[in-house]
Motif scaffolding. Structure first.
Motif, PDB file in Angstrom:
ATOM      1  N   ARG A 261      18.726  28.954  77.128  1.00 33.80           N
ATOM      2  CA  ARG A 261      18.216  28.744  78.491  1.00 33.80           C
ATOM      3  C   ARG A 261      16.822  29.348  78.631  1.00 33.80           C
ATOM      4  NH1 ARG A 261      22.200  27.075  82.083  1.00 33.80           N
ATOM      5  NH2 ARG A 261      24.299  27.281  81.263  1.00 33.80           N
ATOM      6  N   GLU A 262      16.652  30.535  78.098  1.00 39.14           N
ATOM      7  CA  GLU A 262      15.347  31.209  78.172  1.00 39.14           C
ATOM      8  C   GLU A 262      14.294  30.425  77.388  1.00 39.14           C
ATOM      9  OE1 GLU A 262      16.245  35.134  76.754  1.00 39.14           O
ATOM     10  OE2 GLU A 262      17.360  35.652  78.571  1.00 39.14           O
ATOM     11  N   PHE A 263      14.678  29.881  76.255  1.00 34.76           N
ATOM     12  CA  PHE A 263      13.765  29.090  75.433  1.00 34.76           C
ATOM     13  C   PHE A 263      13.295  27.848  76.195  1.00 34.76           C
ATOM     14  CE2 PHE A 263      13.210  25.692  72.211  1.00 34.76           C
ATOM     15  CZ  PHE A 263      12.096  26.199  71.569  1.00 34.76           C
ATOM     16  N   LEU A 264      14.221  27.163  76.858  1.00 32.24           N
ATOM     17  CA  LEU A 264      13.869  25.973  77.636  1.00 32.24           C
ATOM     18  C   LEU A 264      12.931  26.326  78.795  1.00 32.24           C
ATOM     19  CD1 LEU A 264      17.303  24.117  77.772  1.00 32.24           C
ATOM     20  CD2 LEU A 264      15.285  23.487  76.431  1.00 32.24           C
ATOM     21  N   THR A 265      13.197  27.445  79.439  1.00 33.10           N
ATOM     22  CA  THR A 265      12.329  27.892  80.530  1.00 33.10           C
ATOM     23  C   THR A 265      10.929  28.189  80.013  1.00 33.10           C
ATOM     24  OG1 THR A 265      14.217  28.786  81.745  1.00 33.10           O
ATOM     25  CG2 THR A 265      12.035  29.643  82.333  1.00 33.10           C
ATOM     26  N   GLU A 266      10.846  28.872  78.884  1.00 29.08           N
ATOM     27  CA  GLU A 266       9.548  29.209  78.291  1.00 29.08           C
ATOM     28  C   GLU A 266       8.791  27.942  77.887  1.00 29.08           C
ATOM     29  OE1 GLU A 266       6.316  31.272  77.077  1.00 29.08           O
ATOM     30  OE2 GLU A 266       8.030  32.079  78.180  1.00 29.08           O
ATOM     31  N   LEU A 267       9.478  26.983  77.307  1.00 26.35           N
ATOM     32  CA  LEU A 267       8.823  25.726  76.923  1.00 26.35           C
ATOM     33  C   LEU A 267       8.244  24.997  78.140  1.00 26.35           C
ATOM     34  CD1 LEU A 267      11.163  24.188  74.193  1.00 26.35           C
ATOM     35  CD2 LEU A 267       8.872  25.116  73.894  1.00 26.35           C
ATOM     36  N   ALA A 268       9.017  24.953  79.218  1.00 29.63           N
ATOM     37  CA  ALA A 268       8.544  24.286  80.433  1.00 29.63           C
ATOM     38  C   ALA A 268       7.324  25.001  81.001  1.00 29.63           C
ATOM     39  CB  ALA A 268       9.664  24.213  81.471  1.00 29.63           C
ATOM     40  N   LEU A 269       7.334  26.322  80.964  1.00 29.19           N
ATOM     41  CA  LEU A 269       6.184  27.101  81.443  1.00 29.19           C
ATOM     42  C   LEU A 269       4.951  26.817  80.587  1.00 29.19           C
ATOM     43  CD1 LEU A 269       7.852  30.528  82.297  1.00 29.19           C
ATOM     44  CD2 LEU A 269       6.826  28.910  83.913  1.00 29.19           C
ATOM     45  N   ARG A 270       5.127  26.848  79.277  1.00 26.92           N
ATOM     46  CA  ARG A 270       3.998  26.589  78.368  1.00 26.92           C
ATOM     47  C   ARG A 270       3.426  25.183  78.543  1.00 26.92           C
ATOM     48  NH1 ARG A 270       5.569  28.803  72.397  1.00 26.92           N
ATOM     49  NH2 ARG A 270       6.257  30.867  73.057  1.00 26.92           N
ATOM     50  N   ALA A 271       4.331  24.234  78.803  1.00 28.24           N
ATOM     51  CA  ALA A 271       3.894  22.842  78.966  1.00 28.24           C
ATOM     52  C   ALA A 271       3.293  22.596  80.348  1.00 28.24           C
ATOM     53  CB  ALA A 271       5.068  21.899  78.728  1.00 28.24           C
ATOM     54  N   GLY A 272       3.441  23.574  81.231  1.00 32.61           N
ATOM     55  CA  GLY A 272       2.897  23.423  82.576  1.00 32.61           C
ATOM     56  C   GLY A 272       3.664  22.419  83.422  1.00 32.61           C
ATOM     57  N   ILE A 273       4.937  22.277  83.154  1.00 30.07           N
ATOM     58  CA  ILE A 273       5.761  21.332  83.906  1.00 30.07           C
ATOM     59  C   ILE A 273       6.141  21.984  85.227  1.00 30.07           C
ATOM     60  CG2 ILE A 273       7.886  19.985  83.924  1.00 30.07           C
ATOM     61  CD1 ILE A 273       7.761  20.005  80.841  1.00 30.07           C
ATOM     62  N   VAL A 274       5.654  21.387  86.305  1.00 27.08           N
ATOM     63  CA  VAL A 274       5.896  21.958  87.630  1.00 27.08           C
ATOM     64  C   VAL A 274       6.443  20.898  88.569  1.00 27.08           C
ATOM     65  CG1 VAL A 274       4.131  23.750  87.416  1.00 27.08           C
ATOM     66  CG2 VAL A 274       3.510  21.513  88.327  1.00 27.08           C
ATOM     67  N   ASP A 275       7.060  21.366  89.623  1.00 24.45           N
ATOM     68  CA  ASP A 275       7.579  20.499  90.665  1.00 24.45           C
ATOM     69  C   ASP A 275       6.426  20.057  91.553  1.00 24.45           C
ATOM     70  OD1 ASP A 275       9.374  19.142  92.268  1.00 24.45           O
ATOM     71  OD2 ASP A 275      10.767  20.822  92.431  1.00 24.45           O
ATOM     72  N   VAL A 276       6.703  19.168  92.512  1.00 24.16           N
ATOM     73  CA  VAL A 276       5.641  18.656  93.382  1.00 24.16           C
ATOM     74  C   VAL A 276       4.969  19.762  94.177  1.00 24.16           C
ATOM     75  CG1 VAL A 276       6.539  16.314  93.572  1.00 24.16           C
ATOM     76  CG2 VAL A 276       7.322  18.052  95.167  1.00 24.16           C
ATOM     77  N   ASP A 277       5.694  20.857  94.431  1.00 22.78           N
ATOM     78  CA  ASP A 277       5.097  21.964  95.185  1.00 22.78           C
ATOM     79  C   ASP A 277       4.410  22.987  94.281  1.00 22.78           C
ATOM     80  OD1 ASP A 277       7.231  23.240  94.018  1.00 22.78           O
ATOM     81  OD2 ASP A 277       8.151  23.895  95.894  1.00 22.78           O
ATOM     82  N   GLY A 278       4.375  22.708  92.974  1.00 20.18           N
ATOM     83  CA  GLY A 278       3.689  23.598  92.044  1.00 20.18           C
ATOM     84  C   GLY A 278       4.550  24.661  91.404  1.00 20.18           C
ATOM     85  N   THR A 279       5.794  24.783  91.838  1.00 22.29           N
ATOM     86  CA  THR A 279       6.668  25.788  91.224  1.00 22.29           C
ATOM     87  C   THR A 279       7.137  25.288  89.863  1.00 22.29           C
ATOM     88  OG1 THR A 279       8.625  24.880  92.311  1.00 22.29           O
ATOM     89  CG2 THR A 279       7.506  26.685  93.440  1.00 22.29           C
ATOM     90  N   PRO A 280       7.245  26.187  88.894  1.00 23.30           N
ATOM     91  CA  PRO A 280       7.700  25.780  87.555  1.00 23.30           C
ATOM     92  C   PRO A 280       9.113  25.190  87.600  1.00 23.30           C
ATOM     93  CG  PRO A 280       6.836  28.022  87.530  1.00 23.30           C
ATOM     94  CD  PRO A 280       6.950  27.605  88.966  1.00 23.30           C
ATOM     95  N   LEU A 281       9.299  24.111  86.862  1.00 15.70           N
ATOM     96  CA  LEU A 281      10.630  23.521  86.772  1.00 15.70           C
ATOM     97  C   LEU A 281      11.457  24.280  85.752  1.00 15.70           C
ATOM     98  CD1 LEU A 281      10.066  19.651  86.874  1.00 15.70           C
ATOM     99  CD2 LEU A 281      11.069  21.101  88.623  1.00 15.70           C
ATOM    100  N   ARG A 282      12.727  24.384  86.057  1.00 15.45           N
ATOM    101  CA  ARG A 282      13.653  25.028  85.126  1.00 15.45           C
ATOM    102  C   ARG A 282      14.588  23.945  84.586  1.00 15.45           C
ATOM    103  NH1 ARG A 282      13.572  30.064  84.726  1.00 15.45           N
ATOM    104  NH2 ARG A 282      13.067  31.642  86.220  1.00 15.45           N
ATOM    105  N   PHE A 283      14.775  23.955  83.288  1.00 13.40           N
ATOM    106  CA  PHE A 283      15.668  22.990  82.650  1.00 13.40           C
ATOM    107  C   PHE A 283      16.850  23.718  82.045  1.00 13.40           C
ATOM    108  CE2 PHE A 283      11.561  20.849  82.535  1.00 13.40           C
ATOM    109  CZ  PHE A 283      11.906  19.598  83.016  1.00 13.40           C
TER     110      PHE A 283
END
Length: 139
Positions: free
Chosen positions: A16-38
């Motif tokens: 779970r932590e790895f997926l969160t880190e990958l999303a942060l590094r990729a800059g994947i954010v929601d429409v409001d700019g908050t990082p998405l969690r997968f």
């Protein structure tokens, strides 16, 4: 081979932590700019949606996901109206390549009438039925 979901809470936290880190590094954010969690479960849903919308029969996707009930897989799959229309058109186009072109002509007036007559009440048209069935019909 299937990929059944692990029991809730049994997935190692590092994944779970790895997926969160990958999303942060990729800059994947929601429409409001908050990082998405997968979660790994999100990827099961993405897999099922992509494979079924890509043409894999849903019963095969169900097997791959380890679902015993097809309704579970159907709930996983995000079906978009344009995808349904596109798949239907692809199916019809593919089907037409295997059927004689004569089948795709306009029916004649006689053919239409025969079709309509087929669905009219069977009054007086029961002689082709087996006697036991014919005798059970109301007069």
């Amino acid at each position: 081979m299937s990929f059944p979901a692990p029991a809730a809470g049994h997935l190692p936290q590092p994944i779970r932590e790895f997926l969160t880190e990958l999303a942060l590094r990729a800059g994947i954010v929601d429409v409001d700019g908050t990082p998405l969690r997968f979660t790994p479960h999100d990827f099961r849903r993405i897999f099922s949606t992509e494979t079924v919308n890509g043409g894999l029969p849903i019963h095969i996707a169900a097997k791959l996901l380890g679902h015993l009930d097809l309704n579970t897989t159907q709930a996983y799959v995000a079906v978009y109206p344009e995808e349904v229309i596109r798949h239907y058109r692809q199916f019809v186009d593919q089907r037409r390549t295997h059927r004689p072109s004569e089948e795709y002509r306009e029916p004649s007036d006689t053919e239409w009438q025969d079709f309509r007559d087929h669905f009219q009440p069977a009054q007086g048209r029961t002689r082709h039925l087996r006697p036991a069935l014919r005798d059970s019909l109301p007069a």
